[in-house]
Design a protein around this motif. Structure first.
Motif, short mmCIF file in Angstrom:
data_model
loop_
_atom_site.label_atom_id
_atom_site.label_comp_id
_atom_site.label_asym_id
_atom_site.label_seq_id
_atom_site.Cartn_x
_atom_site.Cartn_y
_atom_site.Cartn_z
N LEU A 1 43.17 35.59 29.86
CA LEU A 1 42.06 35.74 31.21
C LEU A 1 42.72 36.42 32.04
N GLY A 2 42.12 37.71 32.73
CA GLY A 2 42.73 38.43 33.71
C GLY A 2 43.61 39.57 33.02
N ALA A 3 43.20 40.00 31.78
CA ALA A 3 43.93 40.59 30.81
C ALA A 3 44.17 42.24 31.39
N THR A 4 43.51 42.65 32.45
CA THR A 4 43.83 44.02 32.90
C THR A 4 44.71 44.22 33.86
N GLY A 5 45.18 43.02 34.45
CA GLY A 5 46.32 42.94 35.49
C GLY A 5 47.97 43.30 35.01
N VAL A 6 48.68 43.04 35.95
CA VAL A 6 50.17 43.38 35.74
C VAL A 6 50.37 42.12 34.58
N VAL A 7 50.36 41.09 34.86
CA VAL A 7 50.57 39.98 33.87
C VAL A 7 49.89 40.05 32.43
N GLY A 8 48.60 40.27 32.67
CA GLY A 8 47.57 40.27 31.63
C GLY A 8 48.18 41.68 30.78
N GLY B 1 38.14 40.00 32.46
CA GLY B 1 38.40 40.58 33.75
C GLY B 1 37.45 40.32 34.97
N SER B 2 37.62 40.91 35.77
CA SER B 2 36.67 40.72 36.97
C SER B 2 35.46 41.56 36.84
N ALA B 3 34.22 41.42 37.68
CA ALA B 3 33.07 42.29 37.59
C ALA B 3 33.39 43.69 37.36
N ARG B 4 34.46 43.96 37.97
CA ARG B 4 35.02 45.46 37.91
C ARG B 4 35.10 46.00 36.50
N SER B 5 35.68 45.29 35.62
CA SER B 5 36.04 45.52 34.24
C SER B 5 35.16 44.98 33.21
N SER B 6 34.30 44.08 33.53
CA SER B 6 33.45 43.55 32.47
C SER B 6 32.49 44.58 31.86
N SER C 1 46.35 34.52 33.28
CA SER C 1 46.54 35.55 34.27
C SER C 1 45.79 36.01 35.39
N LEU C 2 44.87 34.89 35.91
CA LEU C 2 44.18 35.17 36.90
C LEU C 2 44.58 34.74 38.39
N PRO C 3 44.31 35.22 39.25
CA PRO C 3 44.46 34.82 40.66
C PRO C 3 44.45 33.36 40.86
N VAL D 1 57.78 44.88 43.49
CA VAL D 1 56.36 45.21 44.10
C VAL D 1 55.48 44.66 42.88
N SER D 2 55.77 44.57 41.59
CA SER D 2 54.68 44.19 40.63
C SER D 2 54.66 42.57 40.63
N GLY D 3 55.33 41.92 41.17
CA GLY D 3 55.38 40.60 41.47
C GLY D 3 53.92 40.30 42.20
N ALA D 4 53.49 41.36 42.94
CA ALA D 4 52.44 40.98 43.97
C ALA D 4 51.12 41.39 43.35
N GLY D 5 51.19 41.94 41.93
CA GLY D 5 49.82 42.47 41.14
C GLY D 5 49.70 43.76 41.46
N ARG D 6 48.68 44.19 40.56
CA ARG D 6 48.44 45.80 40.58
C ARG D 6 48.05 46.34 41.84
N ASN D 7 47.35 45.73 42.62
CA ASN D 7 47.13 46.50 44.01
C ASN D 7 47.77 45.34 45.08
N HIS E 1 63.15 39.47 34.81
CA HIS E 1 61.93 40.36 34.81
C HIS E 1 60.43 39.51 35.17
N ASN E 2 60.05 39.73 36.32
CA ASN E 2 59.17 38.77 36.95
C ASN E 2 57.77 38.83 36.11
N ALA E 3 57.57 39.93 35.44
CA ALA E 3 56.25 39.63 34.71
C ALA E 3 56.38 39.39 33.12
N1 LIG Z 1 52.85 39.80 38.98
C1 LIG Z 1 53.93 38.92 38.44
O1 LIG Z 1 54.96 39.28 38.44
C2 LIG Z 1 53.47 37.46 38.47
C3 LIG Z 1 54.63 36.62 37.94
C4 LIG Z 1 54.10 35.01 37.77
C5 LIG Z 1 52.76 34.61 38.08
N2 LIG Z 1 52.01 35.57 38.53
C6 LIG Z 1 50.54 35.08 38.70
O2 LIG Z 1 49.92 35.64 37.67
C7 LIG Z 1 48.59 35.99 38.13
C8 LIG Z 1 48.02 37.20 37.90
O3 LIG Z 1 49.00 38.08 38.57
P1 LIG Z 1 49.10 39.68 38.35
O4 LIG Z 1 50.23 40.17 39.20
O5 LIG Z 1 48.82 40.10 37.11
O6 LIG Z 1 47.54 39.99 39.16
P2 LIG Z 1 46.81 41.54 39.09
O7 LIG Z 1 47.81 42.69 38.84
O8 LIG Z 1 46.28 41.60 40.56
O9 LIG Z 1 45.68 41.19 38.21
C9 LIG Z 1 44.70 39.98 38.36
C10 LIG Z 1 43.82 39.88 37.13
O10 LIG Z 1 42.77 38.94 37.29
C11 LIG Z 1 41.51 39.63 37.46
N3 LIG Z 1 40.78 39.20 38.53
C12 LIG Z 1 40.96 39.44 39.85
N4 LIG Z 1 39.80 38.76 40.50
C13 LIG Z 1 39.04 38.19 39.61
C14 LIG Z 1 37.87 37.68 39.70
N5 LIG Z 1 37.34 37.18 41.04
N6 LIG Z 1 37.20 36.97 38.47
C15 LIG Z 1 37.69 37.30 37.50
N7 LIG Z 1 39.07 38.02 37.37
C16 LIG Z 1 39.52 38.52 38.21
C17 LIG Z 1 41.71 41.04 37.44
O11 LIG Z 1 40.51 41.71 36.85
P3 LIG Z 1 40.23 43.17 37.09
O12 LIG Z 1 41.40 44.17 36.72
O13 LIG Z 1 38.90 43.40 36.20
O14 LIG Z 1 39.78 43.30 38.57
C18 LIG Z 1 43.04 41.30 36.75
O15 LIG Z 1 42.92 40.96 35.16
C19 LIG Z 1 48.45 35.38 39.49
O16 LIG Z 1 48.01 34.07 39.63
C20 LIG Z 1 50.04 35.63 40.09
O17 LIG Z 1 50.27 34.72 40.83
C21 LIG Z 1 52.18 36.77 38.70
#
Ligand SMILES: NC(=O)c1ccc[n+]([C@@H]2O[C@H](COP(=O)([O-])OP(=O)(O)OC[C@H]3O[C@@H](n4cnc5c(N)ncnc54)[C@H](OP(=O)(O)O)[C@@H]3O)[C@@H](O)[C@H]2O)c1
Length: 351
Positions: free
Chosen positions: A9-16, A36-41, A85-87, A177-183, A327-329
């Motif tokens: 779940l959330g496969a397109t993001g940093v963690v996904g 993913g979100s509506a952006r990707s589905s 790996s959803l928000p 910065v990757s700890g805060a997600g892609r954007n 390594h945060n991710a």
């Molecule tokens: N980044 C890290 O190092 C890290 C470490 C530990 C824990 N985390 C946690 O892991 C989770 C993911 O973090 P991330 O850094 O991978 O974030 P990210 O890069 O922003 O990725 C978020 C993912 O969730 C999807 N998403 C966003 N809004 C959505 C919605 N409304 N409905 C369905 N899908 C949605 C996105 O899909 P689209 O691309 O299609 O929009 C994307 O696949 C968060 O809970 C974060 O706190 C992150």
């Protein structure tokens, strides 16, 4: 061993993306659903994803259509477990619904972490916490979380010190910065800059560390009694959280004893030889200027981003000082979650 069918779940993001990479040739699990979100589905994974972890996404997912992150849509597929790996705000209800529908959920999100019956599992550190899932009210399904990314490094620096008695901990983080997600962080905000604030991070580090290092009594976790005082900053680094740790110990210690405790630390994932377990969960750097994010987190080295690097171990009166790097991710997110699922599988919690 039959491979279990996994959804990400959330496969397109940093963690996904790290989940996709780690599961691409995994002996226990195969990826059959990506959401993913509506952006990707509706788009093929390769078109929906701005792939940043290696050269190209692995072939097993490139042509999978990204599904809407919706329980009914996901359950139409034959899945044995999901990695999330959803928000956090999105994760709360969907993880709850999937667990209620009988699906084991291995989550990175903070949404359910503070619930008494939801383990924050790091199998090298608190393997017995996995059994908390038996007190969840989901029937066949359950939720297992891993910790916040900074906490997942810190607890490796603290667990080997518990024999010396920990009085208190002061930790200062320098987070990528990757700890805060892609954007998550705008380039204009972070380039050439340091931001001494990460929302909720300091509280999460303190609470999660105390829970993970806590004891299980009568089926509940009693948090570790020492204070964890955290200060967190975002720095212009792509991957890897560096942490300065200062620990006051109860017992006399020497630097050599502490280095020996770090070097000899090992846990159940190593004894069980789990696929994602590094052979040494802690690597002590000898050089005076290490660990460094750009030099010590290469995926080419044998630990694949799962070992925590420690360096600059020093003693000042009754305080121990060191730096650690995680390594945060990977160890802080996707790798930790996959290791949890591997551990649950060999323990018979998922079949
Ligand atoms: N980044 C890290 O190092 C890290 C470490 C530990 C824990 N985390 C946690 O892991 C989770 C993911 O973090 P991330 O850094 O991978 O974030 P990210 O890069 O922003 O990725 C978020 C993912 O969730 C999807 N998403 C966003 N809004 C959505 C919605 N409304 N409905 C369905 N899908 C949605 C996105 O899909 P689209 O691309 O299609 O929009 C994307 O696949 C968060 O809970 C974060 O706190 C992150």
């Amino acid at each position: 061993m039959k491979k279990l069918r996994a959804g990400i779940l959330g496969a397109t993001g940093v963690v996904g993306q790290q989940f996709v990479r780690i599961l691409s040739n995994h002996p226990f699990f195969e990826t059959v659903v990506v959401t993913g979100s509506a952006r990707s589905s509706g788009k093929p994974y390769k078109d929906a994803t701005d792939w940043i972890v290696t050269n190209n996404p692995p072939e097993n997912v490139t042509d999978l259509d990204v599904l809407d992150t919706n329980t009914k849509v996901i359950l139409r597929n034959d899945i044995d477990l999901v990695f999330s790996s959803l928000p956090s705000d999105v994760a709360y209800s969907i993880e709850d619904e999937l667990a209620s529908a009988g699906v084991p959920v291995f989550s990175n999100a903070g949404a359910h972490r503070m619930k008494e019956s939801v383990p924050i599992l790091i199998p090298e550190i608190n393997p017995s916490h996995l059994n908390l899932v038996s007190s969840q009210q989901y029937g066949e399904g359950f939720i297992v979380t891993n910790s916040n990314c900074s906490t997942s490094g810190l607890v490796f620096g603290l667990k080997p010190l518990m024999d010396f008695g920990i009085n208190d901990v002061i930790v200062t983080t320098y987070q990528a910065v990757s700890g805060a997600g892609r954007n998550g962080v705008g380039s204009m905000d972070i380039l050439g800059n340091v931001i001494p604030y990460i929302s909720n991070e300091e509280t999460k580090i303190a609470q999660e560390t105390q829970i993970i290092l806590g004891c299980k009594e009568n089926g509940k976790i009693v948090p570790a009694p020492f204070d964890v005082n955290a200060s967190c900053a975002r720095v212009p680094v792509l991957n890897g959280h560096l942490e300065s740790v200062v620990v006051q110990l109860e017992r006399e210690f020497s630097v050599d004893q502490i280095i020996e405790a770090f070097n000899s630390f090992s846990g159940e994932p190593q004894a069980l030889d789990l696929p994602t377990a590094p052979s040494n969960p802690i690597i002590v750097c000898q050089e005076p200027d290490r660990p460094q994010p750009t030099r010590d987190l290469s995926l080419q080295v044998g630990d694949l981003g799962m070992a925590v690097k420690i360096g600059r171990v020093r003693k000042q009166k009754d305080r121990l000082n060191f730096f650690l790097l995680v390594h945060n991710a990977i160890r802080g997110a996707a790798g930790a979650s996959v290791l949890n699922a591997e551990f649950a599988r060999v323990k018979g919690v998922i079949e």
